[in-house]
Design a protein around this motif. Structure first.
Motif, PDB file in Angstrom:
ATOM      1  N   UNK A  63       0.822  -1.214   0.000  1.00  0.00           N
ATOM      2  CA  UNK A  63       0.000   0.000   0.000  1.00  0.00           C
ATOM      3  C   UNK A  63       0.851   1.257   0.000  1.00  0.00           C
ATOM      4  N   UNK A  64       2.052   1.174   0.582  1.00  0.00           N
ATOM      5  CA  UNK A  64       2.879   2.372   0.723  1.00  0.00           C
ATOM      6  C   UNK A  64       4.173   2.263  -0.074  1.00  0.00           C
ATOM      7  N   UNK A  65       5.015   1.283   0.250  1.00  0.00           N
ATOM      8  CA  UNK A  65       6.344   1.190  -0.358  1.00  0.00           C
ATOM      9  C   UNK A  65       6.262   0.481  -1.710  1.00  0.00           C
ATOM     10  N   UNK A  66       6.315   1.265  -2.799  1.00  0.00           N
ATOM     11  CA  UNK A  66       6.250   0.691  -4.145  1.00  0.00           C
ATOM     12  C   UNK A  66       7.517   0.968  -4.937  1.00  0.00           C
ATOM     13  N   UNK A  67       8.604   1.143  -4.242  1.00  0.00           N
ATOM     14  CA  UNK A  67       9.886   1.376  -4.872  1.00  0.00           C
ATOM     15  C   UNK A  67      10.253   0.175  -5.743  1.00  0.00           C
ATOM     16  N   UNK A  68      10.757   0.420  -6.943  1.00  0.00           N
ATOM     17  CA  UNK A  68      11.019  -0.668  -7.894  1.00  0.00           C
ATOM     18  C   UNK A  68      12.097  -1.634  -7.399  1.00  0.00           C
ATOM     19  N   UNK A  69      13.107  -1.122  -6.707  1.00  0.00           N
ATOM     20  CA  UNK A  69      14.157  -2.004  -6.205  1.00  0.00           C
ATOM     21  C   UNK A  69      13.651  -2.877  -5.063  1.00  0.00           C
ATOM     22  N   UNK A  70      12.804  -2.317  -4.221  1.00  0.00           N
ATOM     23  CA  UNK A  70      12.190  -3.115  -3.151  1.00  0.00           C
ATOM     24  C   UNK A  70      11.257  -4.169  -3.736  1.00  0.00           C
ATOM     25  N   UNK A  71      10.448  -3.777  -4.725  1.00  0.00           N
ATOM     26  CA  UNK A  71       9.487  -4.711  -5.314  1.00  0.00           C
ATOM     27  C   UNK A  71      10.194  -5.862  -6.021  1.00  0.00           C
ATOM     28  N   UNK A  72      11.332  -5.594  -6.658  1.00  0.00           N
ATOM     29  CA  UNK A  72      12.073  -6.668  -7.319  1.00  0.00           C
ATOM     30  C   UNK A  72      12.412  -7.764  -6.313  1.00  0.00           C
ATOM     31  N   UNK A 142      27.472   0.527 -12.316  1.00  0.00           N
ATOM     32  CA  UNK A 142      26.874   1.247 -11.192  1.00  0.00           C
ATOM     33  C   UNK A 142      27.577   0.931  -9.873  1.00  0.00           C
ATOM     34  N   UNK A 143      27.778   1.976  -9.082  1.00  0.00           N
ATOM     35  CA  UNK A 143      28.357   1.825  -7.748  1.00  0.00           C
ATOM     36  C   UNK A 143      27.768   2.917  -6.865  1.00  0.00           C
ATOM     37  N   UNK A 144      28.003   2.813  -5.588  1.00  0.00           N
ATOM     38  CA  UNK A 144      27.493   3.822  -4.655  1.00  0.00           C
ATOM     39  C   UNK A 144      27.947   5.218  -5.076  1.00  0.00           C
ATOM     40  N   UNK A 145      29.169   5.321  -5.567  1.00  0.00           N
ATOM     41  CA  UNK A 145      29.766   6.635  -5.822  1.00  0.00           C
ATOM     42  C   UNK A 145      29.268   7.302  -7.087  1.00  0.00           C
ATOM     43  N   UNK A 146      28.801   6.536  -8.071  1.00  0.00           N
ATOM     44  CA  UNK A 146      28.395   7.183  -9.321  1.00  0.00           C
ATOM     45  C   UNK A 146      26.883   7.178  -9.547  1.00  0.00           C
ATOM     46  N   UNK A 147      26.109   6.938  -8.491  1.00  0.00           N
ATOM     47  CA  UNK A 147      24.652   6.975  -8.596  1.00  0.00           C
ATOM     48  C   UNK A 147      24.101   8.262  -7.995  1.00  0.00           C
ATOM     49  N   UNK A 148      22.935   8.707  -8.444  1.00  0.00           N
ATOM     50  CA  UNK A 148      22.340   9.906  -7.850  1.00  0.00           C
ATOM     51  C   UNK A 148      21.938   9.655  -6.394  1.00  0.00           C
ATOM     52  N   UNK A 149      21.669  10.732  -5.678  1.00  0.00           N
ATOM     53  CA  UNK A 149      21.400  10.657  -4.240  1.00  0.00           C
ATOM     54  C   UNK A 149      20.275   9.696  -3.889  1.00  0.00           C
ATOM     55  N   UNK A 150      19.195   9.704  -4.669  1.00  0.00           N
ATOM     56  CA  UNK A 150      18.062   8.840  -4.321  1.00  0.00           C
ATOM     57  C   UNK A 150      18.435   7.365  -4.376  1.00  0.00           C
ATOM     58  N   UNK A 151      19.384   6.994  -5.222  1.00  0.00           N
ATOM     59  CA  UNK A 151      19.848   5.617  -5.262  1.00  0.00           C
ATOM     60  C   UNK A 151      20.899   5.350  -4.188  1.00  0.00           C
ATOM     61  N   UNK A 153      20.768   6.581  -1.237  1.00  0.00           N
ATOM     62  CA  UNK A 153      20.011   6.411   0.011  1.00  0.00           C
ATOM     63  C   UNK A 153      19.457   4.997   0.162  1.00  0.00           C
ATOM     64  N   UNK A 154      19.273   4.301  -0.955  1.00  0.00           N
ATOM     65  CA  UNK A 154      18.767   2.927  -0.885  1.00  0.00           C
ATOM     66  C   UNK A 154      19.781   1.950  -1.486  1.00  0.00           C
ATOM     67  N   UNK A 155      21.060   2.268  -1.378  1.00  0.00           N
ATOM     68  CA  UNK A 155      22.105   1.457  -1.980  1.00  0.00           C
ATOM     69  C   UNK A 155      22.033  -0.011  -1.573  1.00  0.00           C
ATOM     70  N   UNK A 156      21.763  -0.362  -0.298  1.00  0.00           N
ATOM     71  CA  UNK A 156      21.653  -1.794   0.033  1.00  0.00           C
ATOM     72  C   UNK A 156      20.606  -2.526  -0.810  1.00  0.00           C
ATOM     73  N   UNK A 157      19.462  -1.869  -1.066  1.00  0.00           N
ATOM     74  CA  UNK A 157      18.431  -2.475  -1.923  1.00  0.00           C
ATOM     75  C   UNK A 157      18.921  -2.617  -3.352  1.00  0.00           C
ATOM     76  N   UNK A 158      19.512  -1.554  -3.879  1.00  0.00           N
ATOM     77  CA  UNK A 158      20.012  -1.565  -5.254  1.00  0.00           C
ATOM     78  C   UNK A 158      21.079  -2.644  -5.416  1.00  0.00           C
ATOM     79  N   UNK A 159      22.034  -2.676  -4.515  1.00  0.00           N
ATOM     80  CA  UNK A 159      23.141  -3.630  -4.584  1.00  0.00           C
ATOM     81  C   UNK A 159      22.638  -5.069  -4.499  1.00  0.00           C
ATOM     82  N   UNK A 160      21.695  -5.324  -3.590  1.00  0.00           N
ATOM     83  CA  UNK A 160      21.138  -6.676  -3.437  1.00  0.00           C
ATOM     84  C   UNK A 160      20.380  -7.092  -4.687  1.00  0.00           C
TER      85      UNK A 160
END
Length: 200
Positions: A63-72, A142-151, A153-160
């Motif tokens: 209902x709330x968290x619909x972030x694409x990286x979380x949903x994956x 992609x790495x923590x250092x070359x991604x925009x701020x919004x990514x 902030x959720x780097x653990x999700x993106x990386x996983x």
């Protein structure tokens, strides 16, 4: 021979990957091979499209968290037992898959001891920013250092999520690219060869 095609979108979506999936399904069906499609949807259903049997399996939408990286991550976890049951009941000789649910589909195929093939569509499985439309063969990975701020902030999700995709593409029996350029992208990021199948 029996083939199970497991994917997130099939019936209604009209993107390039979805059109290709419909073309592949129609070609397989016309060849006389027994085919069943299993896709995600809002409600469980049994239907067909152009004589291809389609099973729709419900995936929950937060209902709330619909972030694409979380949903994956959440949907692949939910998809694994669903597609495992489909494999058990249909007993396919081969599993085809693509897009968002490819990791769980490949894992289920391996668990069942059947070969799998993944269609590569889009850069989401290798970059959350799609490389900003730049050349995927020369852009930095992609790495923590070359991604925009919004990514960042959720780097653990993106990386996983990226690690999950890399594992699936590495474990699949075959990876199918839709061009020779994409074949090179697959070689760069997944360190494996791909077969080229141009859109049908």
């Amino acid at each position: 021979m029996k083939i199970l095609f497991a994917l997130d979108k099939f019936l209604k979506s009209e993107g390039g990957a979805d059109k290709l999936a419909k073309g592949v399904a129609a070609t397989i069906q016309a060849s006389g091979i027994e085919l069943k499609v299993v896709c995600a949807g809002n409600e469980d259903a049994e239907t067909s499209l152009d004589k291809v049997p389609v099973a729709v399996r419900r995936l929950r939408k937060p209902a709330i968290l619909r972030d694409s990286d979380y949903l994956r991550l959440a949907w692949n976890q939910e998809w694994l037992p669903l597609i495992s049951r489909e494999i058990e009941s249909f007993a396919p000789d081969l599993l085809l898959t693509q897009n968002l649910l490819a990791p769980a589909s490949v894992a289920a195929a391996i668990k069942a001891g059947i070969p799998s093939a993944v269609f590569f569509h889009g850069y989401r499985c290798v970059s959350p920013t799609f490389f900003y439309g730049q050349d995927a063969l020369t852009c930095p990975a992609p790495s923590f250092w070359n991604l925009p701020l919004r990514h960042k902030l959720k780097w653990p999700l993106v990386k996983t999520g990226l690690a999950l995709e890399k594992s699936a593409y590495g474990a699949a029996g075959s990876v199918i690219a839709n061009s020779s350029y994409i074949e090179q992208v697959i070689g760069r990021f997944f360190r494996r060869e791909a077969q080229v199948l141009y859109p049908v």
